[in-house]
Scaffold this motif. Sequence first.
Motif, PDB file in Angstrom:
ATOM      1  N   GLU A 154       0.945  -1.205  -0.040  1.00  0.00           N
ATOM      2  CA  GLU A 154       0.031  -0.083   0.167  1.00  0.00           C
ATOM      3  C   GLU A 154       1.115   1.260   0.048  1.00  0.00           C
ATOM      4  O   GLU A 154       0.224   2.329  -0.291  1.00  0.00           O
ATOM      5  CB  GLU A 154      -0.730   0.047   1.107  1.00  0.00           C
ATOM      6  N   LEU A 155       1.950   1.148   0.375  1.00  0.00           N
ATOM      7  CA  LEU A 155       2.905   2.270   0.357  1.00  0.00           C
ATOM      8  C   LEU A 155       3.932   2.673  -0.811  1.00  0.00           C
ATOM      9  O   LEU A 155       4.184   1.890  -1.388  1.00  0.00           O
ATOM     10  CB  LEU A 155       4.051   2.174   1.633  1.00  0.00           C
ATOM     11  N   PRO A 156       3.435   4.194  -1.269  1.00  0.00           N
ATOM     12  CA  PRO A 156       3.948   4.487  -2.613  1.00  0.00           C
ATOM     13  C   PRO A 156       5.570   3.936  -2.807  1.00  0.00           C
ATOM     14  O   PRO A 156       6.283   4.538  -1.952  1.00  0.00           O
ATOM     15  CB  PRO A 156       3.612   5.832  -2.904  1.00  0.00           C
ATOM     16  N   LYS A 157       5.975   3.554  -3.798  1.00  0.00           N
ATOM     17  CA  LYS A 157       7.515   3.545  -4.202  1.00  0.00           C
ATOM     18  C   LYS A 157       7.870   4.709  -5.017  1.00  0.00           C
ATOM     19  O   LYS A 157       7.007   5.307  -5.697  1.00  0.00           O
ATOM     20  CB  LYS A 157       7.623   2.021  -5.065  1.00  0.00           C
ATOM     21  N   LEU A 158       8.873   5.263  -4.562  1.00  0.00           N
ATOM     22  CA  LEU A 158       9.406   6.666  -5.406  1.00  0.00           C
ATOM     23  C   LEU A 158      10.723   6.278  -6.116  1.00  0.00           C
ATOM     24  O   LEU A 158      11.161   5.250  -6.083  1.00  0.00           O
ATOM     25  CB  LEU A 158       9.989   7.521  -4.061  1.00  0.00           C
ATOM     26  N   ASP A 159      10.389   7.025  -7.211  1.00  0.00           N
ATOM     27  CA  ASP A 159      11.401   7.100  -8.459  1.00  0.00           C
ATOM     28  C   ASP A 159      12.623   7.857  -8.204  1.00  0.00           C
ATOM     29  O   ASP A 159      12.601   9.013  -8.502  1.00  0.00           O
ATOM     30  CB  ASP A 159      10.609   7.143  -9.787  1.00  0.00           C
ATOM     31  N   VAL A 160      13.599   7.104  -7.669  1.00  0.00           N
ATOM     32  CA  VAL A 160      14.818   8.016  -7.578  1.00  0.00           C
ATOM     33  C   VAL A 160      16.097   7.368  -8.032  1.00  0.00           C
ATOM     34  O   VAL A 160      17.205   6.906  -7.385  1.00  0.00           O
ATOM     35  CB  VAL A 160      14.921   8.305  -5.909  1.00  0.00           C
ATOM     36  N   GLY A 161      16.223   6.993  -9.227  1.00  0.00           N
ATOM     37  CA  GLY A 161      17.218   6.313 -10.011  1.00  0.00           C
ATOM     38  C   GLY A 161      17.356   4.967  -9.406  1.00  0.00           C
ATOM     39  O   GLY A 161      16.508   4.132  -9.187  1.00  0.00           O
ATOM     40  N   ASP A 162      18.462   4.491  -8.951  1.00  0.00           N
ATOM     41  CA  ASP A 162      18.994   3.235  -8.165  1.00  0.00           C
ATOM     42  C   ASP A 162      18.649   3.137  -6.869  1.00  0.00           C
ATOM     43  O   ASP A 162      19.066   2.096  -6.446  1.00  0.00           O
ATOM     44  CB  ASP A 162      20.266   2.979  -8.637  1.00  0.00           C
ATOM     45  N   VAL A 163      18.223   4.215  -6.164  1.00  0.00           N
ATOM     46  CA  VAL A 163      18.017   4.144  -4.793  1.00  0.00           C
ATOM     47  C   VAL A 163      16.482   3.601  -4.700  1.00  0.00           C
ATOM     48  O   VAL A 163      15.516   4.222  -5.502  1.00  0.00           O
ATOM     49  CB  VAL A 163      17.851   5.646  -4.372  1.00  0.00           C
ATOM     50  N   LYS A 164      16.253   2.972  -3.641  1.00  0.00           N
ATOM     51  CA  LYS A 164      14.814   2.450  -3.375  1.00  0.00           C
ATOM     52  C   LYS A 164      14.278   3.118  -2.423  1.00  0.00           C
ATOM     53  O   LYS A 164      14.856   3.245  -1.375  1.00  0.00           O
ATOM     54  CB  LYS A 164      14.945   0.913  -2.975  1.00  0.00           C
ATOM     55  N   ALA A 165      13.065   3.751  -2.402  1.00  0.00           N
ATOM     56  CA  ALA A 165      12.545   4.733  -1.598  1.00  0.00           C
ATOM     57  C   ALA A 165      10.814   4.265  -1.378  1.00  0.00           C
ATOM     58  O   ALA A 165      10.273   4.384  -2.500  1.00  0.00           O
ATOM     59  CB  ALA A 165      12.858   5.915  -1.829  1.00  0.00           C
ATOM     60  N   ARG A 166      10.584   4.243  -0.361  1.00  0.00           N
ATOM     61  CA  ARG A 166       8.992   3.973  -0.063  1.00  0.00           C
ATOM     62  C   ARG A 166       8.524   5.130   0.900  1.00  0.00           C
ATOM     63  O   ARG A 166       9.098   5.515   2.062  1.00  0.00           O
ATOM     64  CB  ARG A 166       9.047   2.831   0.537  1.00  0.00           C
ATOM     65  N   LEU A 167       7.447   5.672   0.584  1.00  0.00           N
ATOM     66  CA  LEU A 167       6.611   6.997   1.364  1.00  0.00           C
ATOM     67  C   LEU A 167       5.861   6.216   2.319  1.00  0.00           C
ATOM     68  O   LEU A 167       4.554   5.532   2.071  1.00  0.00           O
ATOM     69  CB  LEU A 167       5.976   7.779   0.221  1.00  0.00           C
ATOM     70  N   VAL A 168       6.112   6.387   3.703  1.00  0.00           N
ATOM     71  CA  VAL A 168       5.446   5.867   4.792  1.00  0.00           C
ATOM     72  C   VAL A 168       4.427   6.835   5.078  1.00  0.00           C
ATOM     73  O   VAL A 168       3.367   6.413   5.461  1.00  0.00           O
ATOM     74  CB  VAL A 168       6.410   5.409   5.950  1.00  0.00           C
TER      75      VAL A 168
END
Length: 299
Positions: A154-168
Amino acid sequence: MNAPKEAPPPGSGIAHIIQPHARDLGDGFIVARMLPAIEKRMVGPFVFLDQFGPVTFAPGKVADVRPHPHIGLATVTYMFEGEIMHRDSIGSAQVIRAGEVNLMTAGRGIAHSERTPEHLRDTERTQFGLQFWVGLPTALEEMPAAFAHHGADELPKLDVGDVKARLVLGTFMGQRSPVVTASETLLVDIDLPAGGRFTVPASHKERAIQVVTGAITVGGAQIGAPRLAVLEEGREVVFQADASARCVVLGGDPLDGPRHLWWNFVSSSKERIEQAKVDWKEGRFATIAGETEFIPLPE
């Protein structure tokens, strides 16, 4: 966990580098507490920040936090590894796993326990995660207690190149978390590979970077885990990882006035905290189904 203070270099964009102090939550369950600190009591509405683990438990060794009370805050629990069984006095019973988030709003009062799930108590396992306490706006301090759980998908994934980021929590890079909070609050989980970079904009008044594993470089300052880097207001900051690292960025606007903190209670009123002490000591908080133990009021 109690080394000498670290001073950020001038021009780095860092206001404070906070080192944790160890706290026992009961029964030998030790956490690294970042907030509150002498250097900075709160970051935005975040009044407490605890990192637990990574720690590996042998079969039969459990990490249980017995029932205890809260008022005037919301707890945010976010897991990197392992599982925790949450139960509370409004009837919630929820296992939280890696990548998932629990939001428990205490409001006028709630009691909860956090235990090793039954199916894991006789196995070797690793426990690793963060718990934040977010102060409620004054007008909502006495709201009814509530609980919400959100799965990793349910938590959005963010597009930051090769960095994996998730918006909590909150809004970031045009996306919004489904987790509903009482005030505008930011929390982003960031997994950086070697050489990975991430930009923290100045869009939130107060911001900080919690280095969870590895180390990052911010404005010439290298910050290793576990550390909290409180950023200067109004300044965009870029950080990078020479080797792989895990961080969270947290922030938001300050609360609408000072807060008093005592044990598990947060309030704009000292008298309200005194009343909560008496209520817990005299058994006036609602009970948790299936629980017979509790953590006594500290003397």
